[in-house]
Enzyme design. Structure first.
Site, short mmCIF file in Angstrom:
data_model
loop_
_atom_site.label_atom_id
_atom_site.label_comp_id
_atom_site.label_asym_id
_atom_site.label_seq_id
_atom_site.Cartn_x
_atom_site.Cartn_y
_atom_site.Cartn_z
N SER A 190 -0.25 -34.21 -12.24
CA SER A 190 -0.22 -35.61 -11.81
C SER A 190 -1.55 -35.95 -11.17
O SER A 190 -2.58 -35.87 -11.83
CB SER A 190 0.96 -35.85 -10.85
OG SER A 190 1.05 -37.21 -10.50
N THR A 191 -1.58 -36.29 -9.89
CA THR A 191 -2.80 -36.71 -9.22
C THR A 191 -3.88 -35.62 -9.31
O THR A 191 -3.66 -34.50 -8.90
CB THR A 191 -2.52 -37.02 -7.73
OG1 THR A 191 -1.42 -37.93 -7.66
CG2 THR A 191 -3.74 -37.64 -7.06
N HIS A 228 1.52 -37.25 -15.48
CA HIS A 228 2.05 -38.54 -15.02
C HIS A 228 1.03 -39.63 -15.29
O HIS A 228 0.04 -39.78 -14.57
CB HIS A 228 2.34 -38.49 -13.51
CG HIS A 228 3.45 -37.55 -13.15
ND1 HIS A 228 3.69 -37.16 -11.86
CD2 HIS A 228 4.39 -36.93 -13.91
CE1 HIS A 228 4.74 -36.35 -11.83
NE2 HIS A 228 5.17 -36.18 -13.08
N MET A 258 1.06 -35.19 -6.82
CA MET A 258 1.94 -35.61 -5.76
C MET A 258 3.40 -35.32 -6.11
O MET A 258 3.75 -35.21 -7.27
CB MET A 258 1.82 -37.13 -5.53
CG MET A 258 0.50 -37.55 -4.92
SD MET A 258 0.35 -39.34 -4.72
CE MET A 258 1.95 -39.97 -5.15
N ASP A 306 7.88 -33.02 -8.75
CA ASP A 306 8.27 -32.94 -10.16
C ASP A 306 7.78 -31.63 -10.76
O ASP A 306 6.64 -31.22 -10.53
CB ASP A 306 7.68 -34.13 -10.93
CG ASP A 306 8.16 -34.18 -12.36
OD1 ASP A 306 9.30 -33.75 -12.63
OD2 ASP A 306 7.39 -34.66 -13.22
#
Length: 395
Positions: A211-212, A239, A332, A335
């Site tokens: 993600s991030t 993401h 973040m 997940d």
């Protein structure tokens, strides 16, 4: 340590008020500045130090306001975001910049290029000002990213924002690759977690969730896999919204020299191919006869994400059992943690990125703290470890 402490949640009102995250907002739309400015000001652990309609004015104000984070619009009349970005970073080397853009192909390209030039992350904006006022998802994502990235900076990690070698030399090459992040490790007390022994089953598939900070980390890992990419399929859930995942797949193909594309429902999963979960749909795996195939699901978000990592990992564990190798990179939230548990229960292995090299140690931290990881490694050690596992190393 609780999962909440890994995801960027406030540590408490007293701490938040004593040391709030200082945010500068740069957007030429007065509606956006007013609304987003109020969102930020309403958070107990944040303070809005400036809101500028002009990127040129914002660059000039960096030193005086000393923000921790800048939310930077891409499209502005006097100076666009990609021009302002390096000037802001030059004014403050440890500045965290989050790009804001609507979901157009051009803006997706620019946003990913900005990541290679030093931006920490991006947030997709609704296409109209009216959409901004009516989108709880945009508000939640923006505030969560400010909080997670701001707290990451406060505990001692600094982003070294210099572009990767060659990125500034050629605008064309910068748009076709995503540089690995350069992050200076911090030295606060490490979190207590235990790794498990590697299962001896030889892996047959590589599954990656991120993600991030993920686009940069993904490229770093994939480039390090060499000929392994010719021998196994790689499935990636990052993401990202629609259009962004299209660009990510194109960049991945150029960075690796392997076929890489957004996954299509029902297509067979073949060795030597890289499959990227398309924005707005979950990517799962099913078996048709003896052949694993892609299944795209349009169900509700999972862990506030769509696509989400958990359904990919869970379904892959059912198809490949002990031959599934999962890898959870920077991001973040949590997940991927439940899905990592499914992989482990089925006999497979999971690797997590370590805290020092993660932009945000949420997702990999959740995996590590849950005891699902057989290894928790710095970014530059993940690809070599994956190569060894696919080459027969079981330790």
């Amino acid at each position: 340590m609780s999962i909440a402490s890994l995801t960027g949640s406030p540590a408490g009102a007293a701490v938040a008020q004593a040391d709030p995250i200082k945010v500068m907002l740069v957007d030429d739309a007065v509606v956006v500045r007013g609304l987003v400015g109020r969102w930020i000001s309403d958070e107990p652990d944040m303070t809005l130090v400036a809101a500028h309609r002009s990127a040129r004015d914002a660059v000039a104000d960096i030193t005086r306001q000393n923000p921790d984070i800048v939310i930077l619009d891409i499209e502005m009349p006097d100076m666009d975001g990609i021009t302002a970005l390096p000037l802001m970073i030059a004014a403050k080397r440890d500045l965290v910049v989050v790009m804001a853009s609507t979901l157009t192909r051009r803006n997706a390209e620019i946003s990913l290029k900005c990541l290679s030039l030093g931006a920490a992350d991006y947030v997709p904006k609704p296409e109209s000002n009216a959409g901004v006022t009516t989108s709880p998802a945009f508000k939640r994502e923006l505030i969560d990213k400010i909080r997670a990235l701001g707290r990451k900076r406060r505990i001692g990690t600094r982003f070294a924002h210099a572009p990767a070698a060659g990125a500034a030399a050629s605008a064309a090459s910068a748009t076709t690759r995503i540089a690995a992040p350069s992050i200076v490790p911090h030295h606060h007390a490490p979190h207590a977690f235990k790794t498990r022994a590697f299962n001896p089953t030889a892996p047959k598939v590589l599954l990656i969730g991120s993600s991030t900070g993920g686009p940069q980390a993904l490229t770093a890992v994939l480039r390090g896999l060499g000929s392994i990419l010719e021998r196994v399929p790689v499935l990636i859930t990052q993401h990202m919204p629609p259009t962004f995942t299209t660009i990510l797949a194109e960049h991945t193909a150029k960075a690796t020299g392997r076929p890489a594309a957004e996954a299509k429902d029902g297509e067979p999963i073949l060795a030597g191919h890289i499959y990227v979960a398309p924005g707005g749909r979950h990517m799962l795996v099913k078996r048709t006869g003896t052949t694993p195939v892609i299944h795209l699901d349009d169900g509700p978000p999972i862990n506030f994400c769509k696509p989400a990592v958990d359904p990919l990992f869970k379904s892959a564990a059912q198809v490949w059992a002990g031959a599934a190798l999962g890898c959870v990179l920077t991001g973040m939230g949590a997940d991927g943690s439940h899905g990592a548990g499914d992989i482990v229960t089925a006999g497979g292995n999971v690797i997590a990125q370590d805290e020092a090299t993660s932009v945000v140690w949420g997702m990999p931290g959740a995996v590590a703290m849950a005891g699902h990881a057989a290894a928790v490694l710095p970014l530059d050690q993940i690809a070599p470890k994956i190569v060894r596992l696919f080459s027969g190393d079981r330790s």
